[in-house]
Motif scaffolding. Structure first.
Motif, mmCIF file in Angstrom:
data_model
loop_
_atom_site.group_PDB
_atom_site.id
_atom_site.type_symbol
_atom_site.label_atom_id
_atom_site.label_comp_id
_atom_site.label_asym_id
_atom_site.label_seq_id
_atom_site.Cartn_x
_atom_site.Cartn_y
_atom_site.Cartn_z
ATOM 1 N N GLU A 1 31.216 31.312 -13.149
ATOM 2 C CA GLU A 1 30.503 30.141 -13.199
ATOM 3 C C GLU A 1 30.186 29.664 -11.703
ATOM 4 N N ASN B 1 17.397 27.881 -12.641
ATOM 5 C CA ASN B 1 18.251 27.352 -13.387
ATOM 6 C C ASN B 1 17.609 26.128 -14.300
ATOM 7 N N ARG C 1 18.400 22.254 -17.621
ATOM 8 C CA ARG C 1 18.899 23.311 -17.512
ATOM 9 C C ARG C 1 19.379 23.602 -19.037
ATOM 10 N N GLU C 2 19.926 25.006 -19.456
ATOM 11 C CA GLU C 2 20.231 25.237 -20.719
ATOM 12 C C GLU C 2 21.498 24.351 -21.003
ATOM 13 N N GLY C 3 21.336 23.729 -22.111
ATOM 14 C CA GLY C 3 22.448 23.087 -22.578
ATOM 15 C C GLY C 3 22.469 21.630 -22.501
ATOM 16 N N GLU C 4 21.668 21.121 -21.489
ATOM 17 C CA GLU C 4 21.713 19.720 -21.314
ATOM 18 C C GLU C 4 21.013 18.890 -22.254
ATOM 19 N N GLN C 5 21.700 17.624 -22.594
ATOM 20 C CA GLN C 5 21.118 16.904 -23.873
ATOM 21 C C GLN C 5 20.680 15.544 -23.300
ATOM 22 N N GLU D 1 22.572 13.348 -18.112
ATOM 23 C CA GLU D 1 24.109 13.170 -17.558
ATOM 24 C C GLU D 1 24.246 11.864 -16.727
#
Length: 425
Positions: free
Chosen positions: A37, A300, A353-357, A386
């Motif tokens: 990561e 990203n 980016r992937e997974g951000e809500q 975020e």
């Protein structure tokens, strides 16, 4: 000899080694995952660095991005945009004795020579001439001190609270403020990126700013035809990366190598800022860091819609002293709320980016006071990523709600009396 039994003479010993192996495995695997990561994060030379979304200003990557540091000639992006916003490119600018005394890098024109402001701005941004910065400041505000006040005011308007300008050219400087504190000519990576974002996309003179900073070569003379001045753009990223829009380098002994730049690709906007990116002889560190940061953003982050287009509806909001929905005394009054009617502006997309809500929150009063007009703004809906708000839109009353007054009460009383009268068949 039974070798197996010699190595593990007891079952307990076997179990002990199994436990040790399992513990080591469980500790190593997460560490390896963490390294993987971490590898996705750019490894930079800069003391402070930031990558922001050029559309919203949201920080996508940061390293000490809120720590104030000297910023050298990246200062000149503010000098340039203030000149463009407050003056005409055809204004005449004269070299003062103070401007002529500025250290290298400088245009080197003698005191008294006159130029078009437009020509001096090319000198300022392409060659980073220190005397040109002073010429601009004196022309716009009368003195470098007054111009610094304009720079600081503009910084606050943009939202840059951790920036302090003293010089128009970025030379290292400090001064004593009115409150007795010592101020240093400095900014943060985040503030510097925000200023570049403003210059590139938000200023009413952003296109002229881009025209200047993207020019590769420029030639001019004094208004009297004397002198011959040639400027070359030192922003190497313009030819190193597709989509590079603008940028400004800087160096002083106190600041080290600095750089700020903007890039646009496939509708995605990015801004980076680097402070303290090495000292001589490491002049190329800034190009490596810039490429890494932009590449990190391109790999990203993608533009994604915050929500589906179309009208949204929410729970009705109570209306105090409002005429009930069914028009009868004793019933509650409320109004539905909605976003703008069909045909409003397209729902924006932001870098995610992937997974951000996306977090959606509705901000409306607990109740409204009658009367309420149809189309009246009653609050707003906010969208955050975020914890950073990236967009908001107003919400409106879907219909009108009248106020209960004496006349309405009389009419309702008469209506109810007639309905209950035995002769009203």
């Amino acid at each position: 000899m039974n070798i197996k039994r010699k190595l593990f003479p007891h079952k307990r010993t076997k179990a002990f080694f199994c436990v040790i192996f399992l513990a080591l495995h469980l500790s190593i695997v997460p560490a390896m995952a963490g390294e993987k990561e971490e590898d996705s994060v750019p490894k930079l030379n800069s003391q402070s660095a930031v990558l922001i979304d050029g559309a919203t200003g949201r920080v996508l990557y940061g390293r000490e991005e809120e720590l104030a540091r000297p910023m050298a000639s990246t200062t000149k992006i503010m000098t340039c945009i203030l000149a463009l916003e407050n003056c005409s490119p055809d204004d005449e600018v004269e070299v003062s004795s103070y401007a002529a005394s500025q250290p290298k890098v400088h245009l080197g024109a003698p005191a008294g020579r006159r130029f078009r402001l437009k020509d001096i701005l090319y000198s300022l941004m392409l060659e980073s001439h220190n005397d040109s910065a002073v010429m601009v400041a004196e022309h716009v505000a009368g003195s470098t001190g007054e111009f610094a006040a304009m720079m600081n005011k503009k910084a606050r308007e943009i939202g840059c609270e951790d920036t302090w300008f003293i010089t128009p050219n970025g030379l290292d400087a400090r001064e004593k403020a009115e409150d007795g504190t010592v101020k240093v000519h400095s900014t943060t990576a985040r503030d510097l990126a925000s200023i570049m974002r403003y210059c590139t996309w938000e200023s009413p003179r952003s296109q002229e700013f881009l025209d200047i900073t993207r020019t590769q070569n420029y030639y001019f003379t004094g208004l009297d035809g004397k002198g011959s001045y040639s400027c070359v753009n030192h922003n190497a990223l313009l030819t190193m990366m597709d989509g590079a829009l603008s940028g400004k380098t800087g160096f002083t002994g106190g600041a080290g190598y600095c750089y700020v730049a903007a890039l646009e690709s496939g509708g995605r906007r990015y801004v980076i800022a680097l402070l303290g990116c090495g000292w001589p002889p490491h002049k190329t560190y800034k190009w490596n860091d810039a490429r890494k940061l932009f590449q990190y953003g391109l790999e990203n982050y993608e533009n994604r819609a915050l929500k589906e287009a179309g009208e949204q509806e929410f729970n009705p909001v109570p209306v105090l002293d409002g005429i009930p929905c069914n028009g009868r005394i004793g019933h509650d009054s409320a109004v539905r709320i909605r976003t703008a009617a069909k045909g409003r502006e397209e729902v924006p997309k932001v870098l995610m980016r992937e997974g951000e809500q996306v977090t959606v929150s509705l901000s409306v009063p607990e109740s409204l006071q009658a009367p309420v007009r149809e189309g009246q703004q009653v609050g707003e809906i906010n969208y955050s990523l975020e914890g950073v708000q990236v967009w908001s839109e107003p919400v409106y009353a879907a219909k009108s709600v009248g106020r209960i007054d004496f006349g309405w009460c009389v009419r309702q009383t008469l209506t109810q009396f007639l309905q209950e009268s035995p002769n009203s068949t």
